[in-house]
Design a protein around this motif. Structure first.
Motif, PDB file in Angstrom:
ATOM      1  N   THR A 159       0.836  -1.203   0.000  1.00 10.88           N
ATOM      2  CA  THR A 159       0.000   0.000   0.000  1.00 10.88           C
ATOM      3  C   THR A 159       0.868   1.249   0.000  1.00 10.88           C
ATOM      4  O   THR A 159       0.612   2.203  -0.744  1.00 10.88           O
ATOM      5  CB  THR A 159      -0.936  -0.003   1.222  1.00 10.88           C
ATOM      6  N   TRP A 163       1.616   4.763  -2.936  1.00 10.10           N
ATOM      7  CA  TRP A 163       1.173   6.042  -2.378  1.00 10.10           C
ATOM      8  C   TRP A 163       1.654   7.250  -3.184  1.00 10.10           C
ATOM      9  O   TRP A 163       1.048   8.316  -3.122  1.00 10.10           O
ATOM     10  CB  TRP A 163       1.683   6.154  -0.936  1.00 10.10           C
ATOM     11  N   VAL A 326      -3.043  -3.794  -5.938  1.00  6.52           N
ATOM     12  CA  VAL A 326      -3.364  -2.722  -4.993  1.00  6.52           C
ATOM     13  C   VAL A 326      -3.693  -1.440  -5.744  1.00  6.52           C
ATOM     14  O   VAL A 326      -4.642  -0.717  -5.400  1.00  6.52           O
ATOM     15  CB  VAL A 326      -2.187  -2.497  -4.016  1.00  6.52           C
ATOM     16  N   LEU A 360      -6.982   3.564  -1.191  1.00  4.38           N
ATOM     17  CA  LEU A 360      -5.902   2.631  -0.877  1.00  4.38           C
ATOM     18  C   LEU A 360      -6.045   2.070   0.536  1.00  4.38           C
ATOM     19  O   LEU A 360      -5.863   0.870   0.775  1.00  4.38           O
ATOM     20  CB  LEU A 360      -4.543   3.330  -1.004  1.00  4.38           C
ATOM     21  N   LEU A 364      -6.749  -1.837   1.816  1.00  2.00           N
ATOM     22  CA  LEU A 364      -5.873  -2.506   2.777  1.00  2.00           C
ATOM     23  C   LEU A 364      -6.709  -3.235   3.830  1.00  2.00           C
ATOM     24  O   LEU A 364      -6.402  -4.378   4.193  1.00  2.00           O
ATOM     25  CB  LEU A 364      -4.944  -1.483   3.437  1.00  2.00           C
TER      26      LEU A 364
END
Length: 537
Positions: A159, A163, A326, A360, A364
């Motif tokens: 994750t 970013w 992701v 995101l 998670l």
């Protein structure tokens, strides 16, 4: 209240969505998109699917790969038409909303959110191979307590890597993709060079070509991880909102990725079938079992260097796919927030990085939820395969609906959509059914739980309508227009329980599959007619 006053909340929501969409960076070209698609396909599947498919269907597993390739090509043509005609971030969850209304959009969106569990499968694969060196992380087919803690930490790292922007993401993914091609190719060459066992495809001593019957070939599609392994081809479409020229680059990146991946998976399946030592086949193909299939097979064949390379790639390949997963899941969640299927809080895109950070973080949390009860690779992918197939089916309906609407905006890039769309819907339905009652009894009720999400979030969905409509459709009309999907899911569940694929056997083969095809065809016609009667969302 006046029309202008009624339109204020909807106008504000539409403006907010447009503002967030403009923050996405259009930094992806053809090679970046192709690498995203290929990297998303070649993940943990190449490490495990050949063994699980052989356990399920023996040498006839080759037919299952070819069947899955046909399905993926059909669905890819549908999705390419949608992606080229209506490029948008997270398009695979936007198109069902526009085509079939809020109820269908919510149920498919909910399925897409649940499919984040596919990233959990990649992480589970890393842990399973890591168990070779770290036996305390994986034991008796599932993660240990400490292994789960490591898996959760890896989820956080993936994750964090997503970013900081799509350009950095694409460059890192390009490097990973090269490694993910080289290692499987070297594995195939080394295995064939070290221990080729002739006659394996038709060896009567082990049951011949189809030792468990041809229905087992169909079960291998989902239960053997084949559909899951080939899934991911649609990844470039979910980045169409961040592509420099999606109409030019999208078709080649999607179709090329499928073809290359299918060739590689077939080579791996042949390598597994022809190089498993004879002494391991005492109980047939169903008795061949490894925690880390190709890694342990290489050790048995005295290919120490291949085994070492494989255990490194067991981190890189599923890690790379999880990394892409992701990113894709964040675009899906962002699009779901635009749909109103999730609170608009998750639609926020970072002005600095052009990434939906809140999406995101939500993904998670979903990964963590799937790691807890389904800690084994095959457990997760069996359920995920059905989720993906439902998304494929909804895309087939969407393209047929848009074909018959003046506002459909299809460019006709793909010829033959008139027959490709219904065929892909029926084939996807069969694949869902063939996965068997054991998996469907978990997957389909999970999707139907989206009905509660629809009812809980309907006020927000109403507020997010486009301006210019005084009132939205009533709850009754929304339920009526989307009822085809609910009936479809209930019918598949009932037929699965009655049928011959791990069900009660009240309907024998091949009559059960024929009934599924007829039901699917009827539902497709119903869904398309219902969608074409809807006003623009």
């Amino acid at each position: 209240m006046s029309d202008s006053q009624d339109a204020l909340p909807a106008a504000s929501a539409a403006s907010e969505a447009l503002t967030e969409e403009r923050r996405l960076r259009r930094d992806l070209g053809f090679w970046g998109l192709t690498a995203i698609g290929f990297s998303n396909i070649i993940g943990s599947g190449w490490l495990f699917a050949a063994m699980y498919a052989a356990q399920t269907a023996g040498p006839a597993s080759i037919l299952a790969w070819l069947a899955a390739g046909v399905l993926c090509m059909l669905v890819a043509l549908v999705m390419v038409e949608l992606g080229v005609s209506r490029p948008e971030g997270g398009g695979t969850v936007r198109w069902p909303l526009f085509a079939s209304g809020r109820l269908v959009g919510t149920l498919i969106g909910w399925s897409t959110l649940l499919s984040v569990g596919g990233t959990a499968a990649e992480i589970s694969a890393i842990m399973q191979y890591a168990g070779h060196y770290l036996p305390w992380v994986y034991h008796d087919g599932s993660l240990t307590g400490r292994g789960l803690a490591v898996a959760l930490g890896l989820s956080v790292v993936l994750t964090a890597l997503n970013w900081f922007g799509v350009r950095l993401f694409a460059r890192f993914n390009n490097l990973v993709s090269v490694f993910k091609v080289v290692v499987p190719v070297l594995t195939v060459i080394a295995l064939f060079a070290s221990g080729f066992q002739s006659g394996r495809l038709t060896d009567a001593a082990h049951g011949g070509f189809a030792p468990y019957g041809y229905p087992a070939v169909l079960s291998a599609l989902a239960g053997g991880g084949i559909v899951y392994s080939l899934n991911g081809f649609q990844a470039p479409l979910d980045f169409s909102g961040e592509a420099r020229n999606p109409r030019r680059t999208m078709p080649g990146s999607v179709l090329g990725g499928i073809g290359l991946a299918l060739v590689l998976y077939l080579a791996l399946q042949f390598a597994f079938l022809f190089t498993v030592p004879e002494r391991l086949l005492g109980h047939g193909w169903s008795g061949v079992s490894f925690d880390s299939p190709f890694g342990q097979l290489a050790l048995i064949l005295n290919l120490q260097w291949v085994s070492s390379l494989l255990y490194v790639d067991a981190v890189v390949s599923p890690g790379g796919s999880a990394y892409v997963g992701v990113a894709i899941d964040a675009r899906h969640t962002y699009a779901l927030a635009k749909n109103g299927t999730l609170p608009r809080y998750f639609m926020r895109v970072s002005g600095q990085h052009g990434i939906p950070h809140r999406a995101l973080l939500l993904n998670l949390a979903v990964i963590v939820v799937f790691l807890l009860p389904f800690s084994g690779w095959q457990q997760i992918v069996s359920v995920m395969g059905d989720m993906y197939l439902l998304i494929y089916a909804a895309s087939a309906v969407a393209v047929a609906v848009f074909q018959g609407r003046p506002d459909g905006r299809l460019r006709g890039w793909v010829p033959g959509l008139t027959w490709i769309a219904p065929l892909s819907f029926v084939v996807a339905s069969e694949f869902v059914y063939w996965s068997g009652w054991h998996d469907l009894r978990l997957a389909l009720p999970l999707v139907l739980a989206g009905l509660l999400v629809f009812l809980l979030l309907r006020p927000q969905q109403e507020a997010g309508r486009n301006p210019g409509h005084r009132t939205g459709p009533s709850l009754g009309s929304e339920l009526l227009s989307g009822s085809w999907l609910v009936v479809y899911l209930l019918a598949l569940t009932l037929l699965s329980w009655l049928g011959s694929f791990k069900g009660s056997g009240h309907i024998s083969a091949p009559y059960d599959s024929i009934i599924v095809a007829l039901v699917a065809a009827a539902v497709f016609v119903w869904a398309v007619r219902a969608g074409r009667r809807l006003p623009p969302p």
